[in-house]
Design a protein around this motif. Sequence first.
Motif, short mmCIF file in Angstrom:
data_model
loop_
_atom_site.label_atom_id
_atom_site.label_comp_id
_atom_site.label_asym_id
_atom_site.label_seq_id
_atom_site.Cartn_x
_atom_site.Cartn_y
_atom_site.Cartn_z
N GLY A 2 0.35 2.35 2.22
CA GLY A 2 1.15 1.08 0.70
C GLY A 2 0.87 2.63 -0.15
N VAL A 12 -2.95 -5.16 2.11
CA VAL A 12 -1.80 -4.50 1.40
C VAL A 12 -0.21 -5.57 2.36
CG1 VAL A 12 -0.27 -2.67 1.59
CG2 VAL A 12 -2.43 -2.01 1.55
N ARG A 13 -0.99 -5.94 3.75
CA ARG A 13 0.48 -5.90 5.11
C ARG A 13 0.45 -7.92 3.72
NH1 ARG A 13 3.08 -9.00 6.41
NH2 ARG A 13 4.47 -9.23 8.35
N ASP A 50 -1.78 -3.79 -8.32
CA ASP A 50 -0.43 -4.39 -8.93
C ASP A 50 -1.29 -5.32 -10.10
OD1 ASP A 50 -0.91 -7.42 -8.37
OD2 ASP A 50 0.91 -7.28 -6.86
N VAL A 83 -1.50 -2.97 -3.28
CA VAL A 83 -0.31 -2.56 -2.87
C VAL A 83 -0.06 -1.17 -2.68
CG1 VAL A 83 0.88 -3.93 -4.32
CG2 VAL A 83 0.15 -1.69 -5.75
N ARG A 119 -5.57 -10.57 -2.94
CA ARG A 119 -5.72 -9.56 -4.00
C ARG A 119 -7.55 -8.78 -3.74
NH1 ARG A 119 -4.13 -14.38 -8.43
NH2 ARG A 119 -1.63 -14.21 -7.64
N GLY A 122 -0.85 -9.09 1.10
CA GLY A 122 -0.71 -9.37 -0.57
C GLY A 122 -2.34 -9.95 -0.86
N LYS A 141 -1.45 -8.27 -10.91
CA LYS A 141 -2.05 -10.01 -10.61
C LYS A 141 -3.60 -9.10 -9.55
CE LYS A 141 2.18 -12.34 -9.94
NZ LYS A 141 2.72 -13.81 -9.40
N ALA A 152 3.36 -1.29 5.26
CA ALA A 152 2.02 -1.35 5.41
C ALA A 152 1.43 -1.10 6.63
CB ALA A 152 1.22 -3.13 5.68
N CYS A 158 -3.19 -7.68 -6.70
CA CYS A 158 -3.18 -7.42 -5.25
C CYS A 158 -2.95 -6.13 -5.11
CB CYS A 158 -1.74 -7.81 -4.72
SG CYS A 158 -1.07 -9.82 -5.10
#
Length: 140
Positions: free
Chosen positions: A18, A84-85, A58, A64, A89, A87, A60, A3, A62
């Motif tokens: 990321g 990113v750090r 990703d 990334v 969404r 997680g 879900k 991150a 999130c």
Amino acid sequence: MTAVPRVTFTDPEVAAVGVPTGDSDLPAGVTSVTRHHSHLDRAIAEDDTSGLARLALDGKGCVVGATVVGPRAGETLSELTVAVRMGLRTRDLASAIHAYPTYADGPWNAAIDDVRERLRRPAMVLATNALLRFQRARSS
């Protein structure tokens, strides 16, 4: 995944955090959503619509990775670095009120686009319709 934000102070600025967000660089299971500055009110008002914001997500939703190209890209990247750090969404980004009009609207609107797309998926439509039928039956 790192991150650590990266910014190149060129014209336009290029900022990333990321995983890489280029279509050919995306890791397996990661998709991207892009919002071009041609749809960004601040960029339109300043007559500089050549940039973009791209989120790597990703399965879900999130965040990334992210890439921002355009004016103030390095400043816009701060929120995305936290995403990113931590997680976060796209629904987390989309649900936060943002100042308007700013260049940060690019990633925010990309997040909103992703949330809308996820709400259109068949499983979500079925679940929503089932909840509506249940609610209507309860209130009758």
